[in-house]
Design a protein around this motif. Structure first.
Motif, PDB file in Angstrom:
ATOM      1  N   ARG A  43      40.251  37.424  24.338  1.00 55.16           N
ATOM      2  CA  ARG A  43      41.294  38.165  24.856  1.00 55.16           C
ATOM      3  C   ARG A  43      40.853  38.378  26.345  1.00 55.16           C
ATOM      4  O   ARG A  43      40.119  38.924  26.769  1.00 55.16           O
ATOM      5  CB  ARG A  43      41.333  39.710  24.349  1.00 55.16           C
ATOM      6  CG  ARG A  43      42.536  40.504  24.680  1.00 55.16           C
ATOM      7  CD  ARG A  43      42.586  41.654  23.796  1.00 55.16           C
ATOM      8  NE  ARG A  43      41.512  42.546  23.986  1.00 55.16           N
ATOM      9  CZ  ARG A  43      41.446  43.702  24.427  1.00 55.16           C
ATOM     10  NH1 ARG A  43      42.453  44.123  25.176  1.00 55.16           N
ATOM     11  NH2 ARG A  43      40.156  44.299  24.251  1.00 55.16           N
ATOM     12  N   PHE A  44      42.103  38.365  27.109  1.00 50.87           N
ATOM     13  CA  PHE A  44      41.966  38.294  28.583  1.00 50.87           C
ATOM     14  C   PHE A  44      42.898  39.594  28.912  1.00 50.87           C
ATOM     15  O   PHE A  44      44.246  39.599  28.522  1.00 50.87           O
ATOM     16  CB  PHE A  44      42.674  37.037  29.296  1.00 50.87           C
ATOM     17  CG  PHE A  44      41.463  36.259  29.483  1.00 50.87           C
ATOM     18  CD1 PHE A  44      40.602  35.880  30.350  1.00 50.87           C
ATOM     19  CD2 PHE A  44      41.424  35.042  28.329  1.00 50.87           C
ATOM     20  CE1 PHE A  44      39.595  34.781  30.580  1.00 50.87           C
ATOM     21  CE2 PHE A  44      40.535  33.935  28.496  1.00 50.87           C
ATOM     22  CZ  PHE A  44      39.535  33.992  29.321  1.00 50.87           C
ATOM     23  N   PRO A  45      42.531  40.454  29.405  1.00 51.34           N
ATOM     24  CA  PRO A  45      43.216  41.537  30.066  1.00 51.34           C
ATOM     25  C   PRO A  45      44.277  40.796  31.283  1.00 51.34           C
ATOM     26  O   PRO A  45      43.916  39.962  31.552  1.00 51.34           O
ATOM     27  CB  PRO A  45      42.299  42.522  30.757  1.00 51.34           C
ATOM     28  CG  PRO A  45      41.069  41.855  30.925  1.00 51.34           C
ATOM     29  CD  PRO A  45      40.957  40.834  30.038  1.00 51.34           C
ATOM     30  N   VAL A  46      44.916  41.808  31.828  1.00 45.26           N
ATOM     31  CA  VAL A  46      45.736  41.396  32.918  1.00 45.26           C
ATOM     32  C   VAL A  46      44.748  41.028  34.140  1.00 45.26           C
ATOM     33  O   VAL A  46      43.936  41.733  34.636  1.00 45.26           O
ATOM     34  CB  VAL A  46      46.815  42.423  33.512  1.00 45.26           C
ATOM     35  CG1 VAL A  46      47.556  41.758  34.647  1.00 45.26           C
ATOM     36  CG2 VAL A  46      47.578  42.789  32.240  1.00 45.26           C
ATOM     37  N   ILE A  47      44.831  39.715  34.406  1.00 42.57           N
ATOM     38  CA  ILE A  47      43.840  38.904  35.725  1.00 42.57           C
ATOM     39  C   ILE A  47      44.933  38.342  36.571  1.00 42.57           C
ATOM     40  O   ILE A  47      45.889  37.822  36.258  1.00 42.57           O
ATOM     41  CB  ILE A  47      42.547  38.368  35.109  1.00 42.57           C
ATOM     42  CG1 ILE A  47      43.392  37.036  34.237  1.00 42.57           C
ATOM     43  CG2 ILE A  47      41.829  39.090  34.343  1.00 42.57           C
ATOM     44  CD1 ILE A  47      42.223  36.135  33.865  1.00 42.57           C
ATOM     45  N   LYS A  48      44.136  37.755  37.530  1.00 38.56           N
ATOM     46  CA  LYS A  48      44.808  36.744  38.524  1.00 38.56           C
ATOM     47  C   LYS A  48      44.112  35.399  37.993  1.00 38.56           C
ATOM     48  O   LYS A  48      43.051  35.110  38.440  1.00 38.56           O
ATOM     49  CB  LYS A  48      44.528  37.061  39.897  1.00 38.56           C
ATOM     50  CG  LYS A  48      45.404  38.253  40.324  1.00 38.56           C
ATOM     51  CD  LYS A  48      45.450  38.356  42.213  1.00 38.56           C
ATOM     52  CE  LYS A  48      46.149  39.251  42.595  1.00 38.56           C
ATOM     53  NZ  LYS A  48      46.147  39.211  44.158  1.00 38.56           N
ATOM     54  N   TYR A  49      45.126  34.715  37.584  1.00 40.59           N
ATOM     55  CA  TYR A  49      44.618  33.408  36.973  1.00 40.59           C
ATOM     56  C   TYR A  49      44.287  32.598  38.237  1.00 40.59           C
ATOM     57  O   TYR A  49      43.524  31.676  38.496  1.00 40.59           O
ATOM     58  CB  TYR A  49      45.606  32.905  36.126  1.00 40.59           C
ATOM     59  CG  TYR A  49      45.065  31.452  35.342  1.00 40.59           C
ATOM     60  CD1 TYR A  49      44.288  31.462  34.615  1.00 40.59           C
ATOM     61  CD2 TYR A  49      45.480  30.200  35.967  1.00 40.59           C
ATOM     62  CE1 TYR A  49      43.803  30.260  33.743  1.00 40.59           C
ATOM     63  CE2 TYR A  49      45.027  28.775  35.448  1.00 40.59           C
ATOM     64  CZ  TYR A  49      44.208  28.896  34.224  1.00 40.59           C
ATOM     65  OH  TYR A  49      44.084  27.874  33.675  1.00 40.59           O
ATOM     66  N   ALA A  50      45.258  32.830  39.466  1.00 37.87           N
ATOM     67  CA  ALA A  50      45.203  32.082  40.693  1.00 37.87           C
ATOM     68  C   ALA A  50      45.514  33.146  41.717  1.00 37.87           C
ATOM     69  O   ALA A  50      46.327  34.156  41.658  1.00 37.87           O
ATOM     70  CB  ALA A  50      46.270  30.841  40.595  1.00 37.87           C
ATOM     71  N   GLU A  51      44.727  32.810  42.598  1.00 38.11           N
ATOM     72  CA  GLU A  51      45.023  33.756  43.899  1.00 38.11           C
ATOM     73  C   GLU A  51      45.156  32.981  45.313  1.00 38.11           C
ATOM     74  O   GLU A  51      44.461  32.104  45.363  1.00 38.11           O
ATOM     75  CB  GLU A  51      43.603  34.728  43.836  1.00 38.11           C
ATOM     76  CG  GLU A  51      43.750  35.913  45.066  1.00 38.11           C
ATOM     77  CD  GLU A  51      42.834  36.728  44.739  1.00 38.11           C
ATOM     78  OE1 GLU A  51      42.972  37.837  45.664  1.00 38.11           O
ATOM     79  OE2 GLU A  51      42.087  36.818  44.165  1.00 38.11           O
ATOM     80  N   ALA A  52      46.353  33.072  45.769  1.00 34.98           N
ATOM     81  CA  ALA A  52      46.734  32.519  47.176  1.00 34.98           C
ATOM     82  C   ALA A  52      46.466  30.885  46.762  1.00 34.98           C
ATOM     83  O   ALA A  52      46.354  30.191  47.466  1.00 34.98           O
ATOM     84  CB  ALA A  52      45.745  32.702  48.263  1.00 34.98           C
TER      85      ALA A  52
END
Length: 513
Positions: free
Chosen positions: A145-154
Motif C-alpha cells: 500500500r502506497f500513501p499519497v506520494i509523488k511518483y514523479a517530481e519535475a
C-alpha cells in the motif's frame, strides 16, 4: 460564453480525455486494461471538480476521481506542485477502494499557472500480498500500500517507488508497463489541453467548467422534478461470505438534491468484500445518472446534487484496516437498492436487479522445477435487469462497464483451453420484460502442476430480484469436474486436466408476466 462556444469546448475536452484513454489502452501491458477497459482518464479543475471523462471510463473510477484528488491535495497542497509532478496512491480510503487500482494525478500548468488536473486510474495486474481474492482477513494481507506520494517530481520518476513496486509484485514488467502507460496518458491530456487553450486564446478552463457545470446541473434538476419530494426505501441482499449481507438505502428527495443514507446495512465483515466510502459514493450516484441524465457526460454539475451517508463500520464504509480486495462484490449491487427505492415513482425508468457483480477470476501457477510462472485475470458478466419496454441484455457489463476477455486472448496468455462459452438459457427472470441471460463458461487446466484460482463471485445463493412484479433471475454456480465448489468466493486449486465451470446469474424480470 455562447452555447455554441460551450458545446465546442465541451466536446473538445471529451475528445482530449478520449485520446488520453486511447493512449492508455493501446500502450498498456496487461489484458485488464487493454482488453477489459478497467481504467479511466478524466480532467478536473483546480478545485478537484470533475469536468470531462473519457468515453470508455468505468463509473467507479469516474466517481472516485474527484474524492481521490481532494485527498491527494490534503497531502500535497496546490502551491507545492510544479510542472512534471505526478501524484500517486493505491490507498483504498483515498483511491478507488482496493489496492490493485493505481490512481495518478498530474497538475497542468499554462504559462506558469496551475489551470487543471488530469487523472488516470488503472487496475494493476498484481500488487503483491495474497493473490487478488476475497478471502483475506485484513488489508495488510492484500498487497503493498502506497500513501499519497509523488511518483514523479519535475518530470523525474522516483526510482525508489518504482523499485518497491517491482520488487513486491509477481508481474513486474506488466505493472511497470501499465504505470508507464498511465503516465503517457497524463502527458497526452496535458499536451492536448494546453494546445486547445492556446488555439482558442484562453487562459484556463474555469469559464468553460462553470458553463459545463451550470448546464449539467440545470438539466439534472429538470429531471429531478419528476420525482415527488419525499423519503423512499430500497434494499438488496447479497450472498456475503459465510452469511448474507443486507444493504438498506433511505433516499430523501428534495427539489434541490438527493441524499442517500445506508444506515441499517450490515456491519463490516472479516473478509475482503467490504466497501470504502469512495467506491460506495461512486456506485450510488451512477444509477441516478442512468435515471436522470444518461445523455449528459459526467461532471460536477451533476454529482454536486447528491450526498451519500455511509456509516463508518458498515459493509459500505469499512474502517481501516479491513480487507477490501473484492469490494466490487458489494459496490456493484448498490444500484439495485436505488432502483427499488424509486420504482414506485419512476416505474418507466428503473430496471430490475442485474446478475451482478462482475465475476473476476484470477488464474496463477508457479512451476518451480522449470522456473516458469503465469498470472492472468479474466472478467465475465451476468445478465442485465429488464426495464419497461426492454428485455435485459445478456452477459452485459452493468454497472461496471468492463468487457469480457476474449477466449483467444485468454488461451494465449494462460494455460487453459475453453470448452464452452455460451448464454445460460432461461436464466433471466420472467416478467412483462424478461431479465438478461447469464453465461456459462468452462475451461480446462493445461498447467503441469497446481493452478491457484481466485473466485470473486456472487449471486450463487441469492438471486437478482425482479422489480414491479417481475421474477428473480437464476442464481449462478461454480463447479470443478461437475461438483459444486463449497465457497465460490474462495481460492481453489486445479490439477492438470481439471474442468472449471462458471455459470453466471441472470438478471431480474420487469413487471408481472
Amino acid at each position: 460564453m455562447s452555447p455554441i462556444d460551450l458545446e465546442i469546448y465541451w466536446n473538445r475536452l471529451i475528445a482530449i480525455t478520449d485520446e488520453a484513454g486511447a493512449a492508455l489502452k493501446r500502450t498498456s501491458f496487461s489484458t485488464v486494461v487493454r482488453e477489459s477497459n478497467d481504467f479511466a482518464c478524466v480532467l478536473l479543475d483546480t478545485e478537484a471538480r470533475l469536468v470531462a471523462q473519457s468515453s470508455l471510463s468505468i463509473p467507479g473510477f469516474i466517481g472516485t476521481a474527484p474524492l481521490s484528488l481532494a485527498g491527494m491535495l490534503k497531502v500535497f497542497p496546490r502551491e507545492s506542485l510544479a510542472p512534471g509532478d505526478i501524484l500517486f496512491t493505491n490507498d483504498p480510503w483515498v483511491g478507488t477502494g482496493h489496492l490493485p487500482d493505481a490512481t495518478m494525478a498530474a497538475p497542468i500548468f499554462l504559462r506558469g499557472r496551475l489551470i487543471a488536473f488530469a487523472i488516470a486510474v488503472a487496475h494493476l495486474s498484481d500488487v503483491g500480498g495474497r493473490q487478488w481474492s476475497a478471502d483475506a482477513g485484513e488489508l495488510f494481507e492484500e498487497g503493498i500500500r502506497f500513501p499519497v506520494i509523488k511518483y514523479a517530481e519535475a518530470g523525474r520518476v522516483n526510482p525508489l517507488v518504482q523499485s518497491l513496486l517491482e520488487a513486491n509484485t509477481r508481474l513486474p514488467q506488466q505493472v511497470k508497463g501499465d504505470l508507464e502507460a498511465q503516465m503517457g496518458a497524463l502527458r497526452v491530456a496535458e499536451r492536448r489541453l494546453t494546445e486547445m487553450l492556446d488555439e482558442y486564446g484562453l487562459d484556463g478552463i474555469d469559464e468553460i467548467a462553470a458553463g459545463i457545470f451550470r448546464a449539467s446541473e440545470e438539466a439534472a434538476l429538470r429531471e429531478l422534478r419528476n420525482i415527488p419530494p419525499g423519503v423512499y426505501h430500497g434494499g438488496v441482499d447479497s450472498d456475503g461470505w459465510d452469511e448474507p449481507v443486507r444493504i438498506r438505502a433511505t433516499i430523501t428527495v428534495t427539489p434541490a438534491g438527493v441524499t442517500v443514507d445506508y444506515s441499517g446495512s450490515t456491519a463490516q465483515v472479516r473478509y475482503g468484500i467490504n466497501e470504502t466510502y469512495n467506491h460506495t459514493y461512486a456506485y450510488t450516484i451512477y444509477p441516478f445518472k442512468c435515471l436522470l441524465s444518461p445523455g449528459i457526460p459526467n461532471n460536477d454539475g451533476f454529482t454536486r446534487l447528491f450526498k451519500v451517508i455511509a456509516p463508518e463500520g458498515t459493509i459500505v464504509n469499512a474502517r481501516h484496516p479491513a480487507a477490501v480486495g473484492a469490494r466490487h462484490l458489494i459496490g456493484h449491487q448498490l444500484q439495485a437498492a436505488v432502483f427499488e427505492a424509486l420504482s414506485g415513482v419512476l416505474p418507466e425508468r428503473v430496471q430490475a436487479d442485474s446478475g451482478t457483480p462482475l465475476w473476476s477470476v484470477l488464474l496463477r501457477g508457479i512451476d518451480t522445477a522449470r522456473g516458469t510462472s503465469f498470472s492472468t485475470i479474466l472478467f465475465f458478466n451476468g445478465g442485465m435487469g429488464a426495464m419497461r419496454g426492454r428485455d435485459g441484455p445478456p452477459a452485459a457489463g452493468f454497472p461496471a462497464n468492463i468487457s469480457n476477455t476474449p477466449v483467444e486472448v485468454a488461451e494465449t496468455l494462460a494455460p487453459v483451453v475453453f470448452g464452452a462459452k455460451r448464454l445460460a438459457d432461461d436464466s433471466g427472470g420472467a416478467g412483462a420484460q424478461v431479465g438478461g441471460m447469464g453465461q456459462v463458461v468452462s475451461m480446462r487446466s493445461r498447467w503441469p502442476g497446481r493452478m491457484r484460482v481466485s473466485l470473486l463471485t456472487d449471486r450463487t445463493r441469492i438471486p437478482a430480484k425482479g422489480i414491479l412484479g417481475g421474477a428473480p433471475g437464476r442464481t449462478g454456480h461454480v463447479r470443478v469436474n461437475g461438483a459444486d465448489v463449497p465457497n465460490p468466493k474462495g481460492v481453489i486449486d486445479l490439477a492438470e486436466g481439471d474442468l472449471l465451470e462458471l455459470a453466471l446469474p441472470g438478471g431480474g424480470g420487469y413487471g408481472a408476466a
